[in-house]
Motif scaffolding. Structure first.
Motif, PDB file in Angstrom:
ATOM      1  N   VAL A  13       0.821  -1.121   0.127  1.00  0.00           N
ATOM      2  CA  VAL A  13       0.076  -0.205   0.027  1.00  0.00           C
ATOM      3  C   VAL A  13       0.873   1.327  -0.080  1.00  0.00           C
ATOM      4  N   PHE A  14       1.853   1.008   0.975  1.00  0.00           N
ATOM      5  CA  PHE A  14       2.776   2.372   1.068  1.00  0.00           C
ATOM      6  C   PHE A  14       3.898   1.914   1.717  1.00  0.00           C
ATOM      7  N   SER A  15       4.977   1.882   1.424  1.00  0.00           N
ATOM      8  CA  SER A  15       6.298   1.448   1.921  1.00  0.00           C
ATOM      9  C   SER A  15       7.404   2.664   2.523  1.00  0.00           C
ATOM     10  N   GLY A  16       6.854   3.844   2.177  1.00  0.00           N
ATOM     11  CA  GLY A  16       7.772   5.087   2.823  1.00  0.00           C
ATOM     12  C   GLY A  16       7.280   5.464   4.303  1.00  0.00           C
ATOM     13  N   GLN A  17       7.825   6.618   4.545  1.00  0.00           N
ATOM     14  CA  GLN A  17       7.607   7.157   6.107  1.00  0.00           C
ATOM     15  C   GLN A  17       6.277   8.129   5.667  1.00  0.00           C
ATOM     16  N   TRP A  18       5.176   7.931   6.673  1.00  0.00           N
ATOM     17  CA  TRP A  18       3.791   8.657   6.355  1.00  0.00           C
ATOM     18  C   TRP A  18       4.448   9.945   6.818  1.00  0.00           C
ATOM     19  N   GLU A  19       3.750  10.978   6.153  1.00  0.00           N
ATOM     20  CA  GLU A  19       3.669  12.371   6.465  1.00  0.00           C
ATOM     21  C   GLU A  19       2.209  12.633   7.232  1.00  0.00           C
ATOM     22  N   VAL A  20       2.508  13.155   8.664  1.00  0.00           N
ATOM     23  CA  VAL A  20       1.346  13.448   9.475  1.00  0.00           C
ATOM     24  C   VAL A  20       1.303  15.037   9.888  1.00  0.00           C
ATOM     25  N   VAL A  21       0.170  15.836   9.521  1.00  0.00           N
ATOM     26  CA  VAL A  21      -0.196  17.047   9.850  1.00  0.00           C
ATOM     27  C   VAL A  21      -1.144  17.311  10.547  1.00  0.00           C
ATOM     28  N   VAL A  22      -1.337  18.042  11.518  1.00  0.00           N
ATOM     29  CA  VAL A  22      -2.204  18.364  12.487  1.00  0.00           C
ATOM     30  C   VAL A  22      -2.859  19.751  11.998  1.00  0.00           C
ATOM     31  N   PHE A  23      -3.946  19.956  11.545  1.00  0.00           N
ATOM     32  CA  PHE A  23      -4.379  21.371  11.152  1.00  0.00           C
ATOM     33  C   PHE A  23      -5.184  21.909  12.247  1.00  0.00           C
ATOM     34  N   ASP A  24      -4.632  23.088  12.548  1.00  0.00           N
ATOM     35  CA  ASP A  24      -5.611  24.177  13.546  1.00  0.00           C
ATOM     36  C   ASP A  24      -6.810  24.756  13.029  1.00  0.00           C
ATOM     37  N   ASP A  25      -7.765  23.539  13.308  1.00  0.00           N
ATOM     38  CA  ASP A  25      -9.343  24.025  12.841  1.00  0.00           C
ATOM     39  C   ASP A  25     -10.219  23.033  13.502  1.00  0.00           C
ATOM     40  N   PRO A  26     -11.351  23.721  13.958  1.00  0.00           N
ATOM     41  CA  PRO A  26     -12.264  23.263  15.000  1.00  0.00           C
ATOM     42  C   PRO A  26     -13.223  22.004  14.175  1.00  0.00           C
ATOM     43  N   GLN A  27     -13.086  21.634  13.031  1.00  0.00           N
ATOM     44  CA  GLN A  27     -13.981  21.053  12.451  1.00  0.00           C
ATOM     45  C   GLN A  27     -13.461  19.261  13.074  1.00  0.00           C
TER      46      GLN A  27
END
Length: 242
Positions: free
Chosen positions: A56-70
């Motif tokens: 499915v994916f063999s690399g490093q996953w990129e994770v981002v936290v968006f500053d949004d109330p949804q």
């Protein structure tokens, strides 16, 4: 999953689309700078993504936290995960966040994005062909007929597909969180929290892209014995601090 899927796009095409979309979102939306929040989300995401098949994916996953109330999160092909800070008010602990991230990654594993795009492509071609046929034969009120066909496709094809995808992602996510060492029973608590956050007024399930919380809780509870076996066999026990 035990069903046939229509997939017209390659993994490389989808990964490229995912990268482009994610880069655009990072440029347009505010990214959280809170260290504790980012560490918490990344801790949970890292534990989950370790169990994603390399096919499915063999690399490093990129994770981002968006500053949004949804109250939302998503995962994209090509190893991208986005979590909105509003979700952290509903997902009350690491297990409940793992249920959401597992669910979103489940969509990627099951290639639901490819399936939806492929279905939309064929529906678009079919609708255009129908419109041309109606015009060529000078059918009266062809605009009304096309509108009716469009509504029928949405209710009869696209929405049931969406609900099927959501249910599949729930169960894939449940197994992912169990393998990762997160107590799968907390997925039930998460959707109970989601129901409270959504309020009492919601569309009938037939006209919704998502199953009702009660429906998905029932499905999760039926699958809990399988997930609990995976959890008990797992040696992982993450300690992600919110």
């Amino acid at each position: 999953m035990g069903r046939n899927q229509l997939k017209l796009y390659s993994s490389q095409q989808l990964a490229g689309m995912g990268q482009q979309t994610f880069d655009g979102m990072k440029a347009q939306q505010k990214v959280s700078s809170k260290t504790v929040t980012n560490q918490f989300v990344n801790c949970v995401a890292d534990a989950i993504t370790k169990h994603v098949p390399s096919s499915v994916f063999s690399g490093q996953w990129e994770v981002v936290v968006f500053d949004d109330p949804q109250v939302n999160a998503f995962a994209l092909p090509g190893g991208k995960i986005g979590v909105y800070t509003g979700l952290l008010d509903v997902a009350q602990n690491q297990e409940q966040l793992a249920a959401v991230i597992g669910h979103e990654v489940g969509h990627v594993i099951a290639e639901h994005g490819n399936e939806r795009m492929s279905s939309s492509t064929l529906i678009g071609i079919g609708m255009e062909a129908t419109n041309v046929l109606l015009q060529a034969n000078e059918i009266a009120n062809n605009n009304l007929i096309m509108a009716a066909i469009g509504a029928g496709v949405q209710v009869g094809v696209q929405l049931p597909f969406s609900r099927t995808h959501e249910s599949e992602a729930d169960l894939i996510g449940l197994e992912l969180m169990a393998q990762s060492g997160f107590a799968p029973g907390q997925a039930v608590a998460l959707w109970q929290n989601m129901a409270k956050a959504g309020g009492e007024q919601r569309q009938p399930e037939l006209l919704s892209t998502h199953p009702l919380p009660t429906t998905r809780i029932d499905n999760i509870e039926k699958h809990l014995p399988v997930a609990m076996k995976m959890f008990n066999e797992s040696k992982n026990r993450p300690q992600c601090k919110k």
